[in-house]
Design an enzyme around this catalytic site. Structure first.
Site, PDB file in Angstrom:
ATOM      1  N   ASP A  95      -9.952 -21.380   4.009  1.00  0.00           N
ATOM      2  CA  ASP A  95      -9.048 -20.460   3.316  1.00  0.00           C
ATOM      3  C   ASP A  95      -7.606 -20.514   3.808  1.00  0.00           C
ATOM      4  O   ASP A  95      -6.860 -19.558   3.680  1.00  0.00           O
ATOM      5  CB  ASP A  95      -9.577 -19.025   3.482  1.00  0.00           C
ATOM      6  CG  ASP A  95      -9.932 -18.709   4.930  1.00  0.00           C
ATOM      7  OD1 ASP A  95      -9.318 -19.293   5.842  1.00  0.00           O
ATOM      8  OD2 ASP A  95     -10.833 -17.873   5.156  1.00  0.00           O
ATOM      9  N   GLU A 117     -17.375 -24.258   2.835  1.00  0.00           N
ATOM     10  CA  GLU A 117     -17.334 -22.841   3.223  1.00  0.00           C
ATOM     11  C   GLU A 117     -16.810 -21.980   2.070  1.00  0.00           C
ATOM     12  O   GLU A 117     -15.959 -21.114   2.234  1.00  0.00           O
ATOM     13  CB  GLU A 117     -16.498 -22.613   4.487  1.00  0.00           C
ATOM     14  CG  GLU A 117     -16.807 -21.296   5.183  1.00  0.00           C
ATOM     15  CD  GLU A 117     -15.953 -21.067   6.417  1.00  0.00           C
ATOM     16  OE1 GLU A 117     -16.508 -21.138   7.537  1.00  0.00           O
ATOM     17  OE2 GLU A 117     -14.736 -20.810   6.282  1.00  0.00           O
ATOM     18  N   GLU A 131      -5.682 -15.174   3.775  1.00  0.00           N
ATOM     19  CA  GLU A 131      -6.904 -15.960   3.616  1.00  0.00           C
ATOM     20  C   GLU A 131      -7.804 -15.499   2.468  1.00  0.00           C
ATOM     21  O   GLU A 131      -8.393 -16.328   1.767  1.00  0.00           O
ATOM     22  CB  GLU A 131      -7.693 -15.958   4.936  1.00  0.00           C
ATOM     23  CG  GLU A 131      -7.054 -16.774   6.049  1.00  0.00           C
ATOM     24  CD  GLU A 131      -6.003 -16.013   6.833  1.00  0.00           C
ATOM     25  OE1 GLU A 131      -5.420 -16.598   7.766  1.00  0.00           O
ATOM     26  OE2 GLU A 131      -5.751 -14.817   6.516  1.00  0.00           O
ATOM     27  N   HIS A 204      -5.888 -12.941  17.034  1.00  0.00           N
ATOM     28  CA  HIS A 204      -4.840 -13.756  16.420  1.00  0.00           C
ATOM     29  C   HIS A 204      -4.503 -13.363  14.984  1.00  0.00           C
ATOM     30  O   HIS A 204      -3.495 -13.789  14.444  1.00  0.00           O
ATOM     31  CB  HIS A 204      -5.229 -15.240  16.446  1.00  0.00           C
ATOM     32  CG  HIS A 204      -6.309 -15.590  15.458  1.00  0.00           C
ATOM     33  ND1 HIS A 204      -7.640 -15.377  15.702  1.00  0.00           N
ATOM     34  CD2 HIS A 204      -6.242 -16.121  14.209  1.00  0.00           C
ATOM     35  CE1 HIS A 204      -8.353 -15.772  14.667  1.00  0.00           C
ATOM     36  NE2 HIS A 204      -7.535 -16.227  13.735  1.00  0.00           N
ATOM     37  N   ARG A 206      -3.061 -11.930  11.628  1.00  0.00           N
ATOM     38  CA  ARG A 206      -1.762 -11.345  11.312  1.00  0.00           C
ATOM     39  C   ARG A 206      -1.843  -9.825  11.163  1.00  0.00           C
ATOM     40  O   ARG A 206      -0.942  -9.101  11.571  1.00  0.00           O
ATOM     41  CB  ARG A 206      -1.209 -11.939  10.004  1.00  0.00           C
ATOM     42  CG  ARG A 206      -0.734 -13.374  10.115  1.00  0.00           C
ATOM     43  CD  ARG A 206      -0.364 -13.926   8.754  1.00  0.00           C
ATOM     44  NE  ARG A 206       0.040 -15.325   8.833  1.00  0.00           N
ATOM     45  CZ  ARG A 206       1.294 -15.742   8.951  1.00  0.00           C
ATOM     46  NH1 ARG A 206       2.269 -14.866   8.981  1.00  0.00           N
ATOM     47  NH2 ARG A 206       1.580 -17.022   9.028  1.00  0.00           N
ATOM     48  N   HIS A 237      -3.269 -17.310  21.434  1.00  0.00           N
ATOM     49  CA  HIS A 237      -2.737 -18.079  20.309  1.00  0.00           C
ATOM     50  C   HIS A 237      -1.319 -18.528  20.666  1.00  0.00           C
ATOM     51  O   HIS A 237      -0.579 -17.810  21.360  1.00  0.00           O
ATOM     52  CB  HIS A 237      -2.714 -17.191  19.061  1.00  0.00           C
ATOM     53  CG  HIS A 237      -2.443 -17.924  17.789  1.00  0.00           C
ATOM     54  ND1 HIS A 237      -1.162 -18.210  17.367  1.00  0.00           N
ATOM     55  CD2 HIS A 237      -3.278 -18.422  16.845  1.00  0.00           C
ATOM     56  CE1 HIS A 237      -1.228 -18.861  16.216  1.00  0.00           C
ATOM     57  NE2 HIS A 237      -2.491 -19.000  15.877  1.00  0.00           N
TER      58      HIS A 237
END
Length: 367
Positions: A95, A117, A131, A204, A206, A237
């Protein structure tokens, strides 16, 4: 001779496509491995671990670029590649912006797309962002949809995507078992880490930046303040803003190990050694059950409900009191710890890449 192009740009994509790439090569299929360069510093080590090489790197990552800028440059740059080396099929995973850009580019060139996936959904368009929107859009233009679970297939059917859906398991299990089988002796890389009662943390997403990150950090602090014999390890990250906030919150605490992002084999080693895991990652929701590690998910919803349903994971959000409560339960309740550790892995048996490659080849043979 038929040609298949496999496109990725981030570390999770590289991990989950590596077994597929290796399987195509084992069968002698002509493939082109294309990296967009979205997270180039993180994908290169993955290719080294799995002994695969890229045929083309677009080197598209720029500092502080917008999602729209990255997406447009992926489509423009990849279009030239697909025209010059026209494949019979373009394979994408998951994604990411790289997966979306490659899918749109292939579709516009009238090249069929295979989505590895496919079918994951939170049913909340903005979480995770971007995503959730990316994977919905990819599904609409994919010719082959490889759903990792029955639930993922149902999600596709609900979206009126009805043909060429295959339940395969998740290729991350294939990748994980490959690394475990290599059985590297990595203790020397962690000589300064006390593995007793170690909790592995990854953050990580957003949506978990800013004030939400403060709440998460507060909850984690409560855990080690209450349990003096426990410690945290947090591979960070590479995003500078995220690292700065984590260092501000934990930099002075001797029981919080802030480390750089690890090579995949070392990260799997660390997962095997830790007591349990707290994360906002999607991939770890698949990997932790494969290693029998209890998992707490720092999100309000998940596209991997199978781990929640089997009891291998709990969805706990980002409230600091909730984080402490759920972690405390795993620490003090031995029956709960055992129940989560023994939960069945719902994400496959390590043969997803075999099934994916088989169906791709059937599709090409039909042309």
């Amino acid at each position: 001779m038929a040609l298949i192009s496999i496109v990725f740009g981030t570390r999770p994509e590289a991990i989950k496509l590596a077994p597929v790439i290796r399987k195509f090569k084992e069968k002698g299929i002509n493939i082109r491995v294309i990296c967009t360069g979205q997270h180039e510093d993180l994908t290169n080590p993955i290719m080294e671990i799995f002994n695969i090489k890229e045929d083309l790197n677009l080197h598209l990552m720029k500092e502080k670029q917008s999602l729209n800028s990255l997406l447009s440059r992926i489509i423009e740059s990849l279009s030239k590649e697909l025209i010059a080396n026209r494949p019979d099929l373009v394979v994408v995973q998951g994604d990411t912006t790289s997966a979306l850009g490659a899918s749109i580019c292939a579709f516009n060139e009238k090249i069929k797309v295979a989505h590895v996936e496919a079918g994951l959904r939170t049913n909340c368009l903005l979480e995770p962002f971007p995503e959730e929107a990316n994977r919905r859009l990819i599904s609409q233009i994919s010719h082959l949809n490889f759903a990792p679970t029955k639930s993922a297939k149902i999600n596709l059917l609900k979206a009126n995507i009805t043909d060429k859906i295959f339940i395969t398991g998740n290729t991350v299990v294939d990748a994980l078992l490959y690394i475990v089988k290599k059985n590297k002796k990595l203790n020397k890389n962690f000589q300064n880490i006390n593995f007793k009662n170690l909790i592995l943390i990854t953050i990580h997403r957003r949506e978990n930046w800013g004030d939400r990150l403060k709440d998460i950090c507060l909850g984690l602090k409560k855990i080690i303040e209450t349990h003096k014999d426990y410690s945290l390890i947090l591979p960070m990250h590479p995003n500078p803003a995220l690292r700065k906030n984590l260092e501000k919150n934990f930099g002075a605490d001797p029981r919080v190990n802030l480390i750089d992002a690890l090579p995949y084999d070392e990260f799997i080693f660390l997962m095997n050694k830790c007591k349990f895991i707290i994360t906002d990652s999607g991939g770890l929701q698949e990997e932790a059950p494969s290693l029998n590690k209890p998992l707490l998910v720092l999100r309000e919803n998940t596209e991997r409900n199978e781990a929640i349903e089997t009891g291998a994971a709990k969805l706990i959000g980002i409230n600091s009191d909730k984080i402490f409560y759920e972690a405390n339960q795993i620490i003090i309740n031995k029956d709960l710890f055992k129940k989560m550790s023994d939960a069945k892995n719902p994400f496959g048996d390590g043969k997803a890449s075999d099934k994916i490659v088989k169906e791709c080849l059937i599709q090409i043979d039909k042309k």
